[in-house]
Design an enzyme around this catalytic site. Structure first.
Site, mmCIF file in Angstrom:
data_model
loop_
_atom_site.group_PDB
_atom_site.id
_atom_site.type_symbol
_atom_site.label_atom_id
_atom_site.label_comp_id
_atom_site.label_asym_id
_atom_site.label_seq_id
_atom_site.Cartn_x
_atom_site.Cartn_y
_atom_site.Cartn_z
ATOM 1 N N ARG A 97 0.831 -1.211 0.000
ATOM 2 C CA ARG A 97 0.000 0.000 0.000
ATOM 3 C C ARG A 97 0.861 1.255 0.000
ATOM 4 O O ARG A 97 0.548 2.240 -0.670
ATOM 5 C CB ARG A 97 -0.930 -0.019 1.218
ATOM 6 N N GLU A 371 4.002 9.698 8.364
ATOM 7 C CA GLU A 371 3.007 10.665 7.866
ATOM 8 C C GLU A 371 2.187 11.240 9.016
ATOM 9 O O GLU A 371 0.957 11.311 8.971
ATOM 10 C CB GLU A 371 2.137 10.027 6.792
ATOM 11 N N ASP A 375 1.085 10.632 18.310
ATOM 12 C CA ASP A 375 0.893 11.727 19.263
ATOM 13 C C ASP A 375 0.586 13.048 18.561
ATOM 14 O O ASP A 375 -0.246 13.837 19.044
ATOM 15 C CB ASP A 375 2.141 11.889 20.139
ATOM 16 N N PHE A 391 1.753 22.240 19.952
ATOM 17 C CA PHE A 391 2.876 21.613 19.265
ATOM 18 C C PHE A 391 4.230 22.134 19.731
ATOM 19 O O PHE A 391 5.216 21.417 19.725
ATOM 20 C CB PHE A 391 2.780 21.843 17.748
#
Length: 398
Positions: A97, A371, A375, A391
């Site tokens: 995939r 990707e 978390d 972030f």
């Protein structure tokens, strides 16, 4: 050689929501996988070898850029069809995939969306057939979850750009004919450039020693004063939002793909629980085995509903990045849990290559952090519901 007996679980009659075209796309992919990939995938995985001969076959079944318009060589399918193809491929192997979704969402998508007509005509038809294999260069040795901190850069030299830098953990890289590379210009603005194999100063060494995604080929991208023609700059979008838009498409495919892994693990565990006897009864008769199976099918059903609705939203152009993050995170998490529970049901057989469960488990350990890590996707949802980003933090003064 084990026979592929897979039957997909559909506890809530999800097939009733699919069009005849959706079902045809799914069955075409499933039949190809059962005939051409299932019999060989364990061997390639154990040897950590890339089944390169499958690339053109993936093109033939429409697995490269399924939603790319026919004008550029694609099948022109909808987003649910794309998801179903990714589900069937990862039901067999995450690396398979990955090869397809990188080509589709991280190479063809940006050329289609951000490129000009000459670039679309030059590259997309060859990528659609598998004549060209592509890769996507965003992650760097020191910049993963924070791609905006990248140091790869290019300078305007008048008649060309001069590209320098390095990318890491790049699927397809060593075999790729082209790379869609993200780098900063002299003003610090991020742009996409199409770098072709053979350009002087460009190399893509293979990264070895992986315990996961062993049937997928991974490498670095190294740029040492690479002269990139100006016509290879993607002109229609710049800034960090450009590569993140590609990642939205890829993460959508991962949400469907990871679900495929979960479905395969459940299918094998269910079948084994009916065949394996202990204390004179099938182990499926025991309450704890039924608890595992009941929880597996419940999580699979919830994930099926999540991905289908997300596919509808993608078709309507309404799906948000945060919604895609939620689906990617949820489906990979439930797939990992289901793989681990299936391994327990299979007992000692679960660690052998007679079953795909242990391979799925190892592969998913990569999928859970690539990707967008598990978390980071959680924080994306947190930011979306609170409006407060979590972030970054300022380092304390020393």
């Amino acid at each position: 050689m084990a026979t592929d007996l897979y039957t997909h679980p559909d506890y809530f009659n999800m097939d009733d929501l699919l069009s005849e075209e959706h079902k045809l796309v799914r069955e075409t992919t499933r039949s190809w996988v059962k005939q051409n990939v299932s019999p060989i995938i364990e061997d390639y995985y154990e040897r950590a070898a890339f089944p390169e001969h499958l690339v053109k076959q993936l093109g033939e079944i429409g697995a490269f850029g399924p939603y790319i318009p026919e004008t550029y060589g694609g099948p022109g399918l909808d987003q649910i069809s794309y998801g179903l193809i990714m589900q069937e491929l990862e039901r067999c192997d995450s690396g398979l995939r990955s090869t397809s979704s990188v080509q589709s969402s991280l190479v063809m998508y940006p050329i289609w969306k951000y490129g000009n007509e000459d670039q679309r005509q030059k590259y997309l038809p060859k990528l659609a057939t598998g004549e060209f294999l592509g890769c996507f260069g965003l992650t760097e040795p020191d910049h993963g979850s924070n791609p905006g901190g990248m140091i790869s850069n290019f300078k305007d030299m008048g008649d060309h750009y001069l590209l320098n830098g390095a990318k890491m953990w790049i699927s397809n890289a060593p075999k790729a004919d082209i790379a869609v590379v993200w780098a900063k210009n002299e003003e610090g603005r991020i742009h996409g450039l199409i770098v072709e194999k053979g350009m002087e100063g460009f190399s893509a060494p293979e990264m070895k020693g992986k315990h996961s995604l062993r049937a997928s080929i991974t490498g670095e991208l190294i740029f040492d004063n690479v002269k990139v023609p100006k016509e290879n700059l993607l002109p229609n979008k710049s800034g960090l939002g450009a590569p993140l838009g590609c990642l939205d498409s890829a993460r959508f495919g991962i949400a469907w793909g990871a679900l495929g892994s979960a479905m395969d693990c459940y299918d094998q565990a269910l079948r084994y629980s009916k065949e394996r006897t202990q204390f004179n009864v099938p182990i499926g008769a025991f309450q704890l085995t039924q608890k595992k199976l009941a929880e597996m099918i419940t999580e699979i059903t919830k994930a099926q509903l999540l991905t289908f609705r997300l596919g509808q939203l993608r078709n309507e152009g309404k799906a948000t990045s945060a919604q895609i993050s939620m689906a990617k995170r949820n489906n990979v998490e439930i797939a990992l849990k289901i793989a681990r529970e299936a391994r327990q049901i299979l007992g000692g057989m679960g660690i052998t290559n007679e079953y795909s469960v242990m391979r799925h488990m190892a592969n998913l350990e990569s999928v859970v952090t690539y990707e967008g890590t598990h978390d980071i996707h959680l924080l994306i949802t947190g930011m979306d519901v609170t409006g407060i980003p979590a972030f970054t933090r300022e380092m304390p003064n020393k």
